[in-house]
Design a protein around this motif. Sequence first.
Motif, PDB file in Angstrom:
ATOM      1  N   THR A1857      49.183  33.548  40.600  1.00  0.00           N
ATOM      2  CA  THR A1857      48.864  33.488  39.156  1.00  0.00           C
ATOM      3  C   THR A1857      48.057  34.698  38.731  1.00  0.00           C
ATOM      4  O   THR A1857      48.134  35.128  37.577  1.00  0.00           O
ATOM      5  N   LEU A1858      47.283  35.246  39.663  1.00  0.00           N
ATOM      6  CA  LEU A1858      46.534  36.448  39.277  1.00  0.00           C
ATOM      7  C   LEU A1858      47.479  37.601  38.947  1.00  0.00           C
ATOM      8  O   LEU A1858      47.155  38.503  38.178  1.00  0.00           O
ATOM      9  N   GLU A1859      48.673  37.529  39.537  1.00  0.00           N
ATOM     10  CA  GLU A1859      49.648  38.597  39.303  1.00  0.00           C
ATOM     11  C   GLU A1859      50.389  38.418  37.983  1.00  0.00           C
ATOM     12  O   GLU A1859      51.078  39.319  37.518  1.00  0.00           O
ATOM     13  N   ILE A1860      50.275  37.239  37.410  1.00  0.00           N
ATOM     14  CA  ILE A1860      51.037  36.983  36.164  1.00  0.00           C
ATOM     15  C   ILE A1860      50.438  37.827  35.052  1.00  0.00           C
ATOM     16  O   ILE A1860      49.219  37.950  34.924  1.00  0.00           O
ATOM     17  N   LYS A1861      51.294  38.436  34.269  1.00  0.00           N
ATOM     18  CA  LYS A1861      50.817  39.360  33.249  1.00  0.00           C
ATOM     19  C   LYS A1861      50.154  38.651  32.056  1.00  0.00           C
ATOM     20  O   LYS A1861      49.405  39.252  31.317  1.00  0.00           O
ATOM     21  N   ASP A1862      50.459  37.405  31.871  1.00  0.00           N
ATOM     22  CA  ASP A1862      49.952  36.681  30.692  1.00  0.00           C
ATOM     23  C   ASP A1862      48.419  36.642  30.719  1.00  0.00           C
ATOM     24  O   ASP A1862      47.822  36.066  31.622  1.00  0.00           O
ATOM     25  N   PRO A1863      47.753  37.281  29.748  1.00  0.00           N
ATOM     26  CA  PRO A1863      46.284  37.355  29.792  1.00  0.00           C
ATOM     27  C   PRO A1863      45.637  35.976  29.794  1.00  0.00           C
ATOM     28  O   PRO A1863      44.640  35.755  30.489  1.00  0.00           O
ATOM     29  N   SER A1891      40.022  35.495  50.657  1.00  0.00           N
ATOM     30  CA  SER A1891      41.408  35.868  50.323  1.00  0.00           C
ATOM     31  C   SER A1891      41.495  36.525  48.956  1.00  0.00           C
ATOM     32  O   SER A1891      42.401  37.328  48.715  1.00  0.00           O
ATOM     33  N   LEU A1892      40.620  36.192  48.042  1.00  0.00           N
ATOM     34  CA  LEU A1892      40.877  36.569  46.647  1.00  0.00           C
ATOM     35  C   LEU A1892      39.900  37.594  46.080  1.00  0.00           C
ATOM     36  O   LEU A1892      40.191  38.229  45.067  1.00  0.00           O
ATOM     37  N   ALA A1893      38.723  37.768  46.715  1.00  0.00           N
ATOM     38  CA  ALA A1893      37.718  38.652  46.117  1.00  0.00           C
ATOM     39  C   ALA A1893      38.238  40.071  45.972  1.00  0.00           C
ATOM     40  O   ALA A1893      38.125  40.698  44.903  1.00  0.00           O
ATOM     41  N   SER A1894      38.827  40.595  47.051  1.00  0.00           N
ATOM     42  CA  SER A1894      39.298  41.998  46.994  1.00  0.00           C
ATOM     43  C   SER A1894      40.339  42.160  45.899  1.00  0.00           C
ATOM     44  O   SER A1894      40.346  43.147  45.155  1.00  0.00           O
ATOM     45  N   CYS A1895      41.168  41.151  45.795  1.00  0.00           N
ATOM     46  CA  CYS A1895      42.223  41.162  44.777  1.00  0.00           C
ATOM     47  C   CYS A1895      41.610  41.295  43.383  1.00  0.00           C
ATOM     48  O   CYS A1895      42.052  42.085  42.540  1.00  0.00           O
ATOM     49  N   ILE A1896      40.548  40.502  43.140  1.00  0.00           N
ATOM     50  CA  ILE A1896      39.881  40.506  41.820  1.00  0.00           C
ATOM     51  C   ILE A1896      39.269  41.881  41.578  1.00  0.00           C
ATOM     52  O   ILE A1896      39.369  42.462  40.498  1.00  0.00           O
ATOM     53  N   MET A1897      38.657  42.409  42.641  1.00  0.00           N
ATOM     54  CA  MET A1897      37.993  43.718  42.531  1.00  0.00           C
ATOM     55  C   MET A1897      38.990  44.768  42.079  1.00  0.00           C
ATOM     56  O   MET A1897      38.725  45.563  41.172  1.00  0.00           O
ATOM     57  N   GLU A1898      40.135  44.746  42.698  1.00  0.00           N
ATOM     58  CA  GLU A1898      41.168  45.739  42.348  1.00  0.00           C
ATOM     59  C   GLU A1898      41.536  45.615  40.870  1.00  0.00           C
ATOM     60  O   GLU A1898      41.654  46.614  40.157  1.00  0.00           O
ATOM     61  N   LYS A1899      41.735  44.418  40.467  1.00  0.00           N
ATOM     62  CA  LYS A1899      42.125  44.176  39.071  1.00  0.00           C
ATOM     63  C   LYS A1899      41.097  44.787  38.126  1.00  0.00           C
ATOM     64  O   LYS A1899      41.435  45.445  37.142  1.00  0.00           O
ATOM     65  N   LEU A1900      39.807  44.538  38.461  1.00  0.00           N
ATOM     66  CA  LEU A1900      38.759  45.006  37.547  1.00  0.00           C
ATOM     67  C   LEU A1900      38.711  46.525  37.525  1.00  0.00           C
ATOM     68  O   LEU A1900      38.531  47.150  36.466  1.00  0.00           O
ATOM     69  N   GLN A1901      38.877  47.128  38.701  1.00  0.00           N
ATOM     70  CA  GLN A1901      38.831  48.591  38.737  1.00  0.00           C
ATOM     71  C   GLN A1901      40.000  49.181  37.949  1.00  0.00           C
ATOM     72  O   GLN A1901      39.874  50.202  37.287  1.00  0.00           O
TER      73      GLN A1901
END
Length: 2037
Positions: A1857-1863, A1891-1901
Motif C-alpha cells: 500500500t505504501l507503493e500505491i500512488k493514491d495520496p 521491514s518498513l522504516a527504511s521504506c518510509i525514509m526513502e519516500k520522505l527523501q
Amino acid sequence: MELAHSLLLNEEAYNQLGEVQKAEFIFEWLRYLEKLLLATSRNDVRETQKTLVEQLLSLLNSSPGPPTRKLLAKNLAILYSIGDTFSVYEAIDKCNDLIRSKDDSPSYLPTKLAAVVCLGSLYKKLGRILGNTFTDTVGNILKAMKSAESQGRYEIMLSLQNILSGLGAAAAPCHRDVYKAARSCLTDRSMAVRCAAAKCLLELQNEAIFMWSTDLDSVATLCFKSFEGSNYDVRISVSKLLGTILAKAIISQHPGTAASRQSIRRVSLEEVLELLGTGFLRGSSGFLRASGDMLKGTSSVSRDVRVGVTQAYVVFVSTLGGAWLEKNFAAFFSHILSLVSQSHPKATQTQIDAVCCRRCVSFILRTTIGGLLGEKAQLAAVKDICQAIWKLKKVMDAVMSDGNLETRLGSTDVAASQHMLVCALQELGNLIHNLGTTAAPLLQDSSTGLLDSILSVILHPSISVRLAAAWCLHCIAVALPSYLTPLLDRCLERLTGHKSSPEAVTGFSFAVAALLGAVKHCPLGIPHGKGKIIMTLAEDLLCSAAQNSRLSAQRTQAGWLLISALMTLGPAVVSHHLARVLLLWKCVFPASPKDLETEKSRGDSFTWQVTLEGRAGALCAIKSFVSHCGDLLTEEVIQRLLPPLPCAVDLLTQLSSILKIYGSPLKTPSVVYRQRLYELLILLPPETYEGNLCAILKELAADLTAPDIQVAASTFLLPPLCHQDDLLMLSPLLQETDHRFIEEQLLLGNGVACGSLEYDPYSIYEKDVEGDSVPKPLPPALSVISSASRLFGVVCAHVGETQRLLILEQLLDRIKHTKGARQQVVQLHVVSSVSSFLKYVAGSKGCLSPEEMKRFALTLVTGALECPNPLLRCAAAESWARLAQVVDDGAFTAGLAQVSFDKLKSARDVVTRTGHSLALGSLHRYLGGISSSQHLNSCIGILYTLAQDSTSPDVQTWALHSLSLIIDFAGPLYYVHVEPTLSLIIMLLLNVPPTHAEVHQSLGRCLNALITTLGPELQGNSTSISTLRTSCLLGCAVMQDNPDCLVQAQAISCLQQLHMFAPRHVNLSSLVSCLCVNLCSPYLLLRRAVLACLRQLVQREAAEVSEHAVMFAKDSREELTPAVEKLSLWLKLCKDVLAASADFTAVTCVDTMQEEEGDKGDDASVLTTRHDEKSHPFTNPRWATRVFAAECVCRIINQCENANSAHFDIALAQEMKKRDSRNDFLVLHLADLIRMAFMAATDHSDQLRLSGLEMLLVVIRRFATVPEPEFPGHVILEQYQANVGAALRPAFTSETPPDVTAKACQVCSAWIASGVVSDLNDLRRVHQLLVSSLTKIQAGKEALSHLYNESASTMEILAVLKAWAEVYIIAVQRHKNHRQPLKTTTCLEDSIRNGSCSSDGLLDLVYADLGTLSRLWLAALQDFALLTLPSEFASQLPAEGGAFYTAETSENAKLHYYNSWALILHATALWLTSTGFVVADPDEGASNLSRPVTPTSMCQGSSSGATIKSPEDVYTDRFHLILGISVEFLCSLRSDATMESITACLHALQALLDVPWPRSKIGSDQDLGIELLNVLHRVILTRESPSIQLASLEVVRQIICAAQEHVKEKRRSAEVDDGAAEKETLPEFGEGKDTGGLVPGKSLVFATLELCVCILVRQLPELNPKLTGSPGVKARKPQMLSEDGSRLVSAALVILSELPAVCSPEEMGSCCVAQAGPELLASSDLLSLISESAGTTGSISILPTILYLTIGVLRETAVKLPGGQLSSTVAASLQALKGILSSPMARAEKSHTAWTDLLRSALTTILDCWDPVDETHQELDEVSLLTAITVFILSTSPEVTTIPCLQKRCIDKFKATLEIKDPVVQIKTYQLLHSIFQYPNPAVSYPYIYSLASCIMEKLQEIDKRKPENTAELQIFQEGIKVLETLVTVAEEHHRSPLVACLLPILISFLLDENALGSATSIMRNLHDFALQNLMQIGPQYSSVFKSLVASSPALKARLEAAIKGNQESVKVKIPTSKYTKSPGKNSSIQLKTSFL
C-alpha cells in the motif's frame, strides 16, 4: 369512410356503396363537413358554395333519416352564414315547394320532413337577414301541419321553435298563428308532439307578451289539459313552460321591464298562485263543469295533472330564484299549505287522495325551500313554519275545548287541519335534518319555541299528525345528537305521566320509537341505562293494558312499539333485556291449540281487536330482534323463540273463521297480523317452522287469490322480481329521476295509495331505504301481498313435492275460474309468487325434477308472457329463464327456446312478440351461450327481423333489448355476428324517428354490448377493425344528438367504453365539453352517466380533461393558465366557500375544472348539481359543501407534498416566485390555510369543526419545521399561535360534543409537540386547555356528561390522556437532547439556544400534573389489558367495568382504547423509567384523586384498602403490565396495526430497559428474554419499515446488555462468596456447558444470532452461502448500502460484538452447539463454512459465526469513498471486530487456545480478501482492509499475529500500500503504521519497524528532493515525519542519535529565509512552519545530536538561522494557526475514524 372526409361529397365513392352504407357515408361526410366549414376561410367556402349547395339540396330528395336531416340542415345554415347569402332564397323556395307537394306516400315523407328541418335551421342561423319571407314560410308550414301525421307535427313544432328563435321580435305578425297551432299540438295524442309544442311555446313566450298577460288563464288551462294522460317527458316540458310563463308574469310587474307599459294586464302573486292552485285542486276541467261534478260528488283530479302542476310550482319558484322566495316566503308557504287545508275538502276527501296531495305539497316545499335557500334563509323558514304550527295548534285547541253543538263541524276542521300539520312537520324535520348542527341556535332560542311546538302537537287527535311530529323529533335528534337524550327523557317523562290519555300514550310512544331509531345515526349514542328505563316502561304498559278498556289497544301498541324500537340499539343493549322480552313473547300467545279454541268462544269484537294488535306487535318485536341482533341468535335463544310460533300459525289459519263471527272491525287488524307473521317467517330459517309449512302454504295461497282484492298493484310487487336492466326498458317512471317522490303515485295506478307513515307506525324506527326522507310503508292490504309472495317462494321450496304440485294446481285453477279484471289481479299475484319461488330455488342451487311440476310452472309462465301488462311479461320472462336454470336439462331448455321461436314466427300481436323475444334474451342471461351456435343463429335471426318491424316501436324495443342481452352473454361466440349486428344498429339509428326514444335506448344498449364484446381489439389497425370502430363512433355521434336524455346517457356510456378500450380514437375535447354541458341536466340518470364517465377519464388523463374543461368554460379567453397557477384558484375557491361569501356565478366557471389535482375533484359537482339555474346567486353554501371544501384543502396539501419541495420551503418558494411570477407554492398561502382552518374549526356545524381541526392538524404537521428566513432560529408558524389558540379554545367548552373535544386534544398535543412555540408563556395558552380537560376527566367515568353513551366519555378521556402522553414523550425527548447537545443534529442551532428554557420548561409544565397523569395512564393501560383478553376470560372481567369504561359498553369502548393505548404505554414506560423503579412518585401519596381508583395492584396508596403491597410487588406488576401489553400486541400484529403504534410500543420497551431494575428482571429470567427476542424477530420479518427494524434492534441490544449484566453480577457475587483472589478457580457463568449448550428455543444467544443473521442477510444476501453457491469466500464487487441499510447492519454488528460476553468461555471456545434447526437462517451453511475456515473439528462455537458475519460485512461493503473515509458499515464492523478481539474471553485460560486459532483464521480470511480470485480485487478499499489488519495487530494477544507466515503477509500488505500512488491511501497507511510502531510490545511492533522504516525514509527523501506541490503531498510528508518521530521515541537509546541525524536534515531543508518566505506558495509556507515547529520541539529533546549536526554542516546552520531570524515575529503569531494545528476537521475526522484502534 376516409373518402367521406372532403369538402365536397365524393360522389364517385358514394355511388359504389350499397343502400345502408350510403346512409352511413352521407352521415359521416356531413359530420366532417360541419367541422370543416367552421375551420375553412370565407373565400374558399365561396368558391365551392354553389356545388356544395346543390349537393346538399339534392340530398333532400334521397329520403334522409332523422339524424341526417338534422345535420344536413345545420350544414346548410352554416354554409350560408359563412358564404354568400344571395342564393338562400332559392333554397328556402325549394324547401317550401317540397313541403307543398301533394305526394303523401310514406316514401316521400322523409323528404318533406327534411325540408321542414332545413327551414327551421336556416331561420335560426340567419334570422332577420331573411327579411319578410318568413310569413309565407310560416303560413306554408302551418298549412302542411293540418294534414301531417305525428312525426310531421313533431318536426314542424321544432322547426317553428327555431324560426321564432332566429327572428326574435321580428316574427310578431305570426305569433298568434303559431300560438293557435301549438295550442292544438299541446294536447296531441302523441306525447313527443306535446313536448315539441311545449318547447315551441316556451320560445314564443319570449316575445309574445299576450301569453303571460291577457291569455295567461287560457295558457294555464291549456297546460292543465296537456298534463292529462301525459308521460314523464311531457310533464317536464309542460311544467317548464307553465312555470316560466307564470314567473314571467310576476317579473313583468317590476317597473323597467318591457312589460310595464300600461296596455298590459297586471298580474299579482296571489292571482298566479290561485291559478296554479286551481289546476292542483280542480285539474283541467273548466269551472262550471267542475262545480257540476262537485255537486254530484264525482270529481277527482287525475293524478298526472296534479303531479304536473306540482312540477310547475317548482319551476315557477326556481325561475324566480332563491332571493325572491326568501322575500315572499310567508305568502308562498301559506298558499302551498292551503292546498291540503279544510277550504278544499275535495283534495283530501279520501285517505288515498290525502296521501297523494300531501306528497305533492311536501315535494314542492322540499325542492324549493331545501334546494334554493341558503342556510340563513332556511333558519328563517324554520321560524315561519313553527309559527304556522302554533297557529294550527291554537285552532285545534279551540275546537277541542269547545263543548257545544258545533263540535261535529269542528271535527272536520281537525281532520282537515291534520294534513297541513303533517306537511309542515315533515318539512320542518327535513329542514333541520339538512341544517345539522347549524340549527343549534334555533333550538336554544326560546322565542321560537320549536321543540315545544312539536311536542304540543304530539297530542293531536289525528294519528298521522302524531306520527309526523314523532318523525320531526327523529330528524332533530339526527341533526343535533346532543338533543337526543334530553328529548328522549322528556318524551319518556310525558309518557309515564300521561298514561291515562290515549293520544299521549300513542303520541309519545311514537316519539320514543322515532328517537330510538335516530340512535344508529348518532355515533355518540345514548346512555346505556336508557334501555332499562324503556324496557320497564314497555312492560308496565303491556301489564296495565287490561286495566282500562278505553286504553288497552293504545297501551298494547305502545308497549310492543317501544320493545321493537329498543331492538334497533343492537346486541350490546338488548342482551341485558332479552330474557324479559322472550318471556313477554311467550305469554302473548296461548300455550296450546285448546287454549286458542277457548279464546275463540269467549272473546268479543273489541277484545279480539286488542289481542290481534298485541300479537302483531309481539311478532314485530321479534322480527326487529332477529334483524337487528343477529349476534344474539344462538341455538339456545332460537329454541326459546320457537314454542309460540306453531300457535301463531294456528291463529293465522283461524283468522278467516274469526272474521266471519266478528265482522269488519277485525279486517285491518287481521291483515296486519298476517303481514307481521309473514315478515317474521321470511327472516327465520325455514327449519324453525318445518311442522307448519303446509298450513302456511295454504294460507298464502288463499291470501294471494283472495276474492276481495280488486287492485292490481303490479308496480310494487314485480320490480324486485325483474332484472334491473329490463326495468329500464319499460317505463321512465321505474327509473330513478329527481321527481321519483311524486311520480311514484302515477306508477301505482289511480286506485292504489302511495306509501305513508300512518299505514304502519312500526316503520318509524326503521332506516328508510332512500336516505333521509320519511319512511313510506304501503297500506297493509298491499304489503301483505308483497310479503306473502316472498314467503311463498321460501315455503314452497321446502314442502314435499306432492304438496307443491297440489298448490300449483290450485293456483292455476283459481286463475282459470276468475274473470275479467279479477283474473289479471290473481294472475299477477300467482306469477309473482311462483317467480319468487323459482328465484329462491335458483339462489339456493336447488333443482326441479318432476314432469308435472315443470308442466304447471310452464303453463303459468307462458300465460303471463302473453299478458297485456308489460311488467308482468317482464317478470314472466325472468321466471321463464329461471325455470330453465333450476330444471337444468339441455333438452328442456331447447324445448323452451323452441316454444318461443314458434310463437314468434306465428304470432302477429305485439304482446306475444314482446314477451317471447324477451324470454329468449333472459334464457341467455341465465344460461350463457346456452347451446350450439345454430341455436344462437336462429335467435339472432328472429330478433333481427323483429327489430326491423317499424310498425310497432314496442316490438323493436323489446327485440333489441333481448339482442343486447344475447350479445352480452354469448361472449366470444357472438364474434361472427358483430358486423351484421353493427350495420343493423347503425341503419336503425339513422332511420328510427326520434319520437320513439325507447327504441333508441335499446339500440344504445346493443351498441354498448357490442363495444364490450370487441373489447381491446378496437385498438387494432386492420381495415375491418377500423371500419367497426368508425361505425361505433358514428353510432355514438347519432345518439349524442338525440333529443332524449336517456339516449344521450347511453351515448356517454358507449364513449366511456370506447375510451377504455381505444383511448386514442375518442375525441376528448368534444367528449369533455359534452360532459360539462350535461352535468347540469335535469335528468338524474344523465348526470350519473356523466359523473361515471368523468371519474374514468380523470383516473387516466386528469390534466387533459382539466384543460379541455377550462377551454370550454372560458372559450372567450385565448391564453390558458398554467397548471401551477390553479393552486391559487383552488385555494381561493375553497376559501370563498368556507367564508360563505362566494357568489355562485363566480363558482360555476371554476367548477368544471374539478379534475385539477389528480383525483381530487371527482365529486366537486356537489356545488353545481343542485343549482342548475344561473339566475340566482350562490346563496351561502350549506355546511356539507363547506365540509367538502375543507376536505379539498387537506387533499391539496397532500397533493403538494408529492409535488415540489418548494411547497414547504418559504425561502426557495420566494426565490422561484421572483424568477417566474407564474410560479405558485403552498407555503406562500399559509396565512389563508390557517384562516380557513380557523373559520372551519369555529363554525356552528360540528362536522365542519371536525374538518377544520383536521385541516389545522395537517397544517401543523406539514409546516412545523419550515424555518422563517427573516428571523433565523424561528419557524414560520410561530406568528400564527394566536390563531391556533383561538381555533382550539371553543372546542373545550362544556357543551362541545366529545368527538370534537377529542379531535381538539389531538391538535393541542401536535401543536405543543411540534416545537413551534419555544416561549413557555405562549405555550401556556394551549397547555391550559389540556389542563382544564384533565381536571374534567379526573372524576373518571362517573362525572362526564350524560347526554351520550358512556363509550363517548371513554373516547374523550382517552383522547385527553393520549394528548398528554404525546406532550410528555416530546418533553422527555427534548430534555434528553438538551442534555446531550451533540445529538441535536436536526434542531436548528438557535432553537437549542432558545430551548435552554423550553426543553426543561415543557417537562416542568407536565411535571406538575405527572402524579395524576401517571395514575390515570396506568388505569387506562390496565383497562386496555383487560379488554384485549380473549373472550373465554370474559367471566373474569370486573363486573362494574374498568376505570374508564362500563361493563355494558365495553365493546364500543374497545375501539377507543385501540386508538390511544400505544402512546399512553410509551409515556407510562418513560415515567416509570424516570422514577427509576426505585422511589415512589413524590405526588403519589399526596394527591388523592376524587375518583375511586380501581382496586388493583397498579395503583398503590390509601385507596387500595386492606392488602398493601410492597413497592417491589407494585413495580413487578407494573413491569409485567407494560411488558405484557407490548408482547401481546407485537406477537399478533394485525394488518391494520399502525406504524405509530408499533413504534410507540418498541420505544416503550426501550425506555423500560434503559433502567437497571427492569434489565435485571429480564436478565434473570432467560425464558422471558428469549420470548421477547422471538417476538422482535417476527416484527422484523413482517414489517419492512427501517425505523421499526432499528427500534427492534435497539431493544435486542438492551436485552443482551441485561444478560451481560446478569452474568457479571453472578460472577461478582461468586467472587464475593468464595472470597477467592484467583479468578481462574471460579465457576463459569453464561450460556455454555452448564446450560446444555446453545439449544435452539432455549438459548438467548441462539435467538439473538437468528435475528441478527436475518437482518444482515436481508441487506447483504451475499453473506448467505446458500445463495452464493459454493462455500468459501468469493471476492466480488463491494456495494454501498442505503443509509437505512447501513444503520441496520451497524446496529446488528454492535449486538453481535456484545454476544461473547453472555457466553461462558468454554462455549465461546469449543463447546458444542446443539444441532441447529432451520431457525437460524442459513445457519448450517454458515457453520459448515466456519468449520473450514476456523480449522476446528466437529463441534463449532458461536465465535466463528460472529467473525464470519463481521468480516463478511467488511468485505461486502468496503467501497472506496472520496477522501479516504470509511463507510459507516465498515466502521461498524471494525468497531465490532475490536470489541470481539479485546474480549476477556480471548485471554481466559479455558478458551485461550481455541480463540487464538479462530482469530488467526479470521485474519487469514481478511488477508485472502486481497488476493485476486478473479479480477475484482482492486474494487476493495485497501484502507478498510489495512485498518482491519491493524485492529488485529493491536487488539489481540501477540501470539495471534506474530506467527511468521501471518506476520509476513501483513507486512507485505503494508509495503504494497505504501507503493500505491493514491495520496489518501498513503496518508492512511502512515497513520496506521504510526499506531503500530507505538505498540508497547516489541515482539509485535519491531518486525514492522525493521521491514518498513527504511521504506518510509526513502519516500520522505524523495519528497524532500522534489518539494510537495499540493496539500495532499504536504499531508503525506507531515504524516511521514510523525512516523519517524515515533520511531525516534520508541528506539532504544543507542539507536536514537542516527535516527535524529536522518530526520533533522530533512526538516531543515524545508525552511525558508525571509526573502523566500515572502514569495513562497502557501504550501511551502505551511511546510516551513511545520518544519520549524518540529525542530523547535526536537532540538531541546536531543540537544547533543542537534548541536553536533548543526556544527558539522555550516549550510544547515546558516539556513536554520536565517529561517529563525526571518520568522521571529511571525512565528509568534502563526504557530497557533499553522496548517498542522489548523485543520481540526481533518484531525477530528482522523481521530473519529481511528478511534477503534
